[in-house]
Design an enzyme around this catalytic site. Structure first.
Site, PDB file in Angstrom:
ATOM      1  N   TYR A  59       0.818  -1.207   0.000  1.00 57.76           N
ATOM      2  CA  TYR A  59       0.000   0.000   0.000  1.00 57.76           C
ATOM      3  C   TYR A  59       0.860   1.269   0.000  1.00 57.76           C
ATOM      4  CZ  TYR A  59      -4.072   2.902   0.985  1.00 57.76           C
ATOM      5  OH  TYR A  59      -5.050   3.845   0.924  1.00 57.76           O
ATOM      6  N   GLU A  66       2.148   6.255  -7.093  1.00 57.55           N
ATOM      7  CA  GLU A  66       1.076   7.054  -7.684  1.00 57.55           C
ATOM      8  C   GLU A  66       1.381   8.543  -7.564  1.00 57.55           C
ATOM      9  OE1 GLU A  66      -2.507   5.781  -5.791  1.00 57.55           O
ATOM     10  OE2 GLU A  66      -2.549   3.883  -6.873  1.00 57.55           O
TER      11      GLU A  66
END
Length: 125
Positions: A59, A66
């Site tokens: 994560y 991102e």
């Protein structure tokens, strides 16, 4: 990174290392998830453990990559000639409003950033 291949004028995605990390993080998470859900026997073994614990690494890796992809995309759009930028609305115009696409990237990061710790701690609970 250079958003286009100078010789051919095409997008060269291999210049963006963050994109590779993001695709890798997503792919690993999906492989573990699909194997976990494909068989009842796999849910109690190593894939059961990986399914509920790999997010500790994947994560943050996915979110960081991102962010870096958004940074790269914003700089690529900012390097374009202002008339060629997608979705831009430059003043003066009939609605008397200005919108720059590269600003949208940064706005989305500021919205996304506070959600990461909230979701991450929720997953830890």
């Amino acid at each position: 990174p250079n958003p286009t291949n100078q010789a051919q004028g095409i997008f060269c995605w291999s210049d963006y290392y963050a994109l590779h990390y993001m695709i890798g993080a997503w792919s690993q998470a999906e492989i573990i998830r699909f194997v976990f859900y494909s068989s009842k026997k796999m849910q109690t073994g190593i894939f059961g453990h990986l399914r509920y614990n790999m997010f500790l690494v994947m994560y943050p890796t996915g979110v960081l990559s991102e962010f870096l992809c958004v940074r790269d995309a914003s700089s690529a759009v900012a390097q374009m000639v202002s008339t060629d930028r997608p979705y831009n609305l430059i003043m003066p115009n009939s609605v008397n409003f200005e919108f720059r696409y590269e600003w949208w990237f940064w706005l989305m990061l500021f919205v996304y950033a506070p959600g990461f710790p909230l979701l991450y701690t929720y997953m830890l609970a």
